[in-house]
Design an enzyme around this catalytic site. Sequence first.
Site, short mmCIF file in Angstrom:
data_model
loop_
_atom_site.label_atom_id
_atom_site.label_comp_id
_atom_site.label_asym_id
_atom_site.label_seq_id
_atom_site.Cartn_x
_atom_site.Cartn_y
_atom_site.Cartn_z
N ALA A 263 0.79 -1.18 0.00
CA ALA A 263 0.06 0.00 0.08
C ALA A 263 1.10 1.33 0.00
O ALA A 263 2.02 1.12 0.22
CB ALA A 263 -0.90 -0.06 1.23
N GLU A 265 1.05 5.66 1.26
CA GLU A 265 0.46 6.49 2.33
C GLU A 265 0.35 7.57 1.99
O GLU A 265 0.31 8.76 2.36
CB GLU A 265 1.38 6.43 3.45
CG GLU A 265 2.87 7.21 3.37
CD GLU A 265 4.11 6.39 2.83
OE1 GLU A 265 3.60 5.10 2.54
OE2 GLU A 265 5.15 6.68 3.10
N ASN A 266 -0.10 8.13 0.40
CA ASN A 266 -0.21 9.40 -0.27
C ASN A 266 -0.98 10.18 0.80
O ASN A 266 -2.35 9.63 1.38
CB ASN A 266 -0.89 9.10 -1.45
CG ASN A 266 -0.27 8.13 -2.46
OD1 ASN A 266 0.83 8.24 -2.67
ND2 ASN A 266 -1.09 7.07 -2.70
N HIS A 298 -0.55 0.80 9.52
CA HIS A 298 0.93 1.24 9.10
C HIS A 298 0.46 2.46 8.18
O HIS A 298 1.22 3.49 8.41
CB HIS A 298 1.29 0.16 8.31
CG HIS A 298 2.96 0.45 7.60
ND1 HIS A 298 3.86 0.32 8.38
CD2 HIS A 298 3.24 1.12 6.75
CE1 HIS A 298 5.11 0.61 7.79
NE2 HIS A 298 4.60 1.20 6.59
N GLU A 299 -0.30 2.29 7.12
CA GLU A 299 -0.31 3.59 6.16
C GLU A 299 -0.76 4.74 6.80
O GLU A 299 -0.35 5.83 6.63
CB GLU A 299 -1.14 3.19 4.84
CG GLU A 299 -0.59 1.90 3.91
CD GLU A 299 0.70 2.21 3.95
OE1 GLU A 299 1.40 3.05 3.50
OE2 GLU A 299 1.37 0.96 3.74
N HIS A 302 1.74 6.70 8.89
CA HIS A 302 2.55 7.39 8.22
C HIS A 302 2.11 8.84 8.18
O HIS A 302 3.01 9.69 7.83
CB HIS A 302 2.60 6.85 6.93
CG HIS A 302 3.76 5.75 6.62
ND1 HIS A 302 5.01 5.99 7.03
CD2 HIS A 302 3.66 4.85 5.80
CE1 HIS A 302 6.00 4.98 6.70
NE2 HIS A 302 5.16 4.10 6.01
N GLU A 321 10.05 4.46 7.47
CA GLU A 321 9.63 2.98 7.58
C GLU A 321 9.85 2.32 8.96
O GLU A 321 8.96 1.58 9.17
CB GLU A 321 10.19 2.27 6.31
CG GLU A 321 9.74 2.81 5.02
CD GLU A 321 8.21 2.95 5.10
OE1 GLU A 321 7.54 2.52 5.80
OE2 GLU A 321 7.72 3.55 4.03
N1 HT7 Z 1 5.87 3.70 1.50
C1 HT7 Z 1 5.21 2.79 0.83
C2 HT7 Z 1 6.22 2.37 -0.17
C3 HT7 Z 1 6.07 1.91 -1.46
C4 HT7 Z 1 6.79 1.57 -2.65
C5 HT7 Z 1 8.15 1.65 -2.89
C6 HT7 Z 1 8.61 1.20 -3.92
C7 HT7 Z 1 7.76 0.91 -5.08
C8 HT7 Z 1 6.30 0.79 -4.78
C9 HT7 Z 1 5.97 1.26 -3.50
N2 HT7 Z 1 4.65 1.19 -3.03
C10 HT7 Z 1 4.54 1.47 -1.88
C11 HT7 Z 1 4.86 1.68 1.47
C12 HT7 Z 1 4.87 1.68 2.97
O1 HT7 Z 1 5.98 1.31 3.42
O2 HT7 Z 1 3.91 2.16 3.70
ZN ZN Z 2 5.86 2.32 5.26
#
Ligand code: HT7
Ligand code: ZN
Length: 879
Positions: A263, A265-266, A298-299, A302, A321
């Site tokens: 997932a 976290e936008n 988790h998301e 963030h 992270e």
């Molecule tokens: N922070 C997010 C990282 C992530 C990501 C990194 C590289 C390529 C695709 C990706 N999709 C999401 C996920 C997280 O740690 O919450």
């Molecule tokens: Zn994360």
Amino acid sequence: PSTIYLSDYRVPEFLIDSTSLSFELGEASSIVRSVLELRRNPESDIQDAPLQLHGTELELISLAIDGRRLGDDEWSQSGEQLTIANVPASFSLRCETRIRPQDNTSLEGLYKSSGMFCTQCEAEGFRKITYYLDRPDVMSVFTVEIIADQSRYPVLLSNGNLVATEQLPDGLHKTVWQDPFPKPAYLFALVAGKLSVVEDQFVTLSGRSVDLKIYVEEKDLDKCDHAMLSLKNAMRWDEEVYGREYDLDIFNIVAVDDFNMGAMENKSLNIFNTSCVLAKPETTTDAGFQRVEGVVAHEYFHNWSGNRVTCRDWFQLSLKEGFTVFRDAEFSSDMGSPTVKRVEDVTLLRTAQFAEDAGPMAHPIRPDSFIEISNFYTVTVYEKGAEVVRMIHTLLGPELFRKGSDLYFERHDGQAVTCEDFVLAMEDASGIDLKQFRNWYSQAGTPRLDISGRYDAQAQSYTLTVKQSCPATPGQAEKAPFHIPLALALIGEAGQLPLQLVDAEPNTETADNTELVLSVRQSEQSFVFSNIQEEPVPSLLRGFSAPVKLDFDYSRDQLLRLMRSDSDGFCRWDASQQLGLAEIKRAITAIAAGQEVCPDVEYINACRELLGDTSLDAAMVALMLQLPSEAYLAEIIHPVDVHGIHHAREALRKVLATALREELSACYSRCESDEEYAANAEQIARRSLKNTALSLLMLLNEEQFTALAIKQFENSGNMTDRLAALTYLVNSESNYKAKALQLFYQQWQHEPLVINQWFQVQAMCRLAGTLETVQGLMSHPAFDIRNPNKVRALIGAFCGQNGVNFHREDGAGYRFLADQVLVLNRSNPQIASRLLVPLTKWRKYLPAAQQLMRAELQRVLAEPELSSDVYEVVSKSLQ
Ligand code: HT7
Ligand code: ZN
């Protein structure tokens, strides 16, 4: 591909005060128009630098500065850089590009998944959308306009608040979104599609009402309740435990089928892999429910640890992270069974992370160089990063840790900062010196603690001598000693002994003074306990207080005492694993010598006691009855003889099943229940124990137990029990298995997430011929190599979790993986490089396997158009 170094970090030469984006989403291509308000960064040393923007796979249509269109000679392009030589101190840059989301199979930037547009910008995907300063320390407020066909894309979403909607001619419509919080480009998101929504509300501690929305395909509307409940629980928990409130009036989650990770976290628009958001008892296992809860939390977490306070550069990834994984682990622990959660996390760490730390890609939680940042979303950065935060929590204690996190959030709100800023806030708030502790951030490798104990009956003292060491890792031959929190208790005949430490300062003690945390700082250090009236059994590294390998020469009886009576659940489980490990080692020797496998009676008796003790947590009993996994054994026994380990472990399981047949059978019956499914700790524990018992009984190859599995498969109403039964049948000699697989497929063919489990069960089958099955399934109509979940379920599970078949002696498993990596290298490099990992561990296997694995790596390296992702992993693993 070139290497990027942390030591080369420079502040950005330009800042972007505001970003306006306009998207015209089309079927063949999309147009992106941007207006960036830029100015030179007063903190930069270079005040006459040209403007250099990141951009990749973009078709540039036009560029204008302060309204004047630039001629072709005023800008240049090389690699991922667009350079505009002469720019004023502050100006408005207008840019128009064309992109092709329909053709974007990398799932980075803007792409299409099941007919909908969606984005993934972390880490460097925004540069596939438009030219930009795509680095996390450039933060800007965003206004986003989205124009698309209304019937195909009725829902148009971006970050922040919806400020306008409009009907346009030709069946088009438009929405405008404004995000008041400055953010780096990696947190930008856009979604456009035909989506249904589940809505709820959350009232924050200060009384603000937040609209919560989960957007999914209509057919999935009945699978959102668990995610919504998890989200509300997470929001409340972050208020209670960290004092952190949500900061906007809207929080959206969107589920997409094609997603490289779990997932994202936008800001206010989290995008989720369907596998991490959808759940209902008929289609989702207990583990699936727990994963949804953990990832949703988790998301959400963030929003503070990552979004409000973000990373200065990607070397600091563990800042957000590691901290967020620690936060989500504590949350899950509070929602369910703390010991089970801890054991699961430690298991992951000891297998995947310890292996990474001992392999060619070993890196500190704050790496100091990389070729491709996507390769550094690793178990080291995430899980070991979380362990490092946990150690700070252990050293400071909960109150001072909370003071530290409050200070960190308050000091750095709205900033892009470093791991050093985090540690400094913890130090400043607590007054505790973490100077030596910082080695955890800069040094790779798993430290090893060699501990010995000596009891002096005359002096009534007990001395623990602790030696620490850390193996060399690539680029780091010598390691300075770590500051290691070692939680311990001394167990006597009647329980834990009071602890009086001579000449040393422990950090934390329990109220009754029977447990404390020692600060191990030197290469060799002794700790003396006085007034010890009997020879104790030390309970060490309680709660797994540090991510280290521990060696203490316990006798069998000492381990049995810990397994039977330690008050620390982790140590109790660990003692069972150490006993199991000793039995497996003996079984390997016995089989090699052509002898029978006969485990120690005391060990069998201890397992029997576990099965009979109904006062124990059923989940713990299940975990303690499971022998150390083959993956863990491959970390301990070198060189790794995959087949030897597998056969010894299976033989031992069968002997155990034979010896405990009646108890296992009674346990199965006791755990059966027809109450309505709930994903709560008590029911999950019961199902786990029931299925552990069934898996052992199935080894007996008796008709009555096969019938039990068939009954469970056919009659249970939840996926946990059905899938467990299917797994045991598929791994058995039963001729019902083909029918079971067919029935399962027929019933669930319209549920992609269930079909992934169907692929996975087959890919993980331990029996001979599984590679051929997997190869056959690659042409099954339900398989799609462009979908990462399918790739993980079939190819990933086979190569990463089916040692005995992947390591086929003819090397066909290795060849298969290299072939798939070469295919994916072209379409989705991130997935290709992740898939490659099992081959990179070649050095630890027997010589014949090493040779075959290395040959496949060399074949991959010889591919002329290797992505930087795959190149980095394959080249480093061959060094
Ligand atoms: N922070 C997010 C990282 C992530 C990501 C990194 C590289 C390529 C695709 C990706 N999709 C999401 C996920 C997280 O740690 O919450
Ligand atoms: Zn994360």
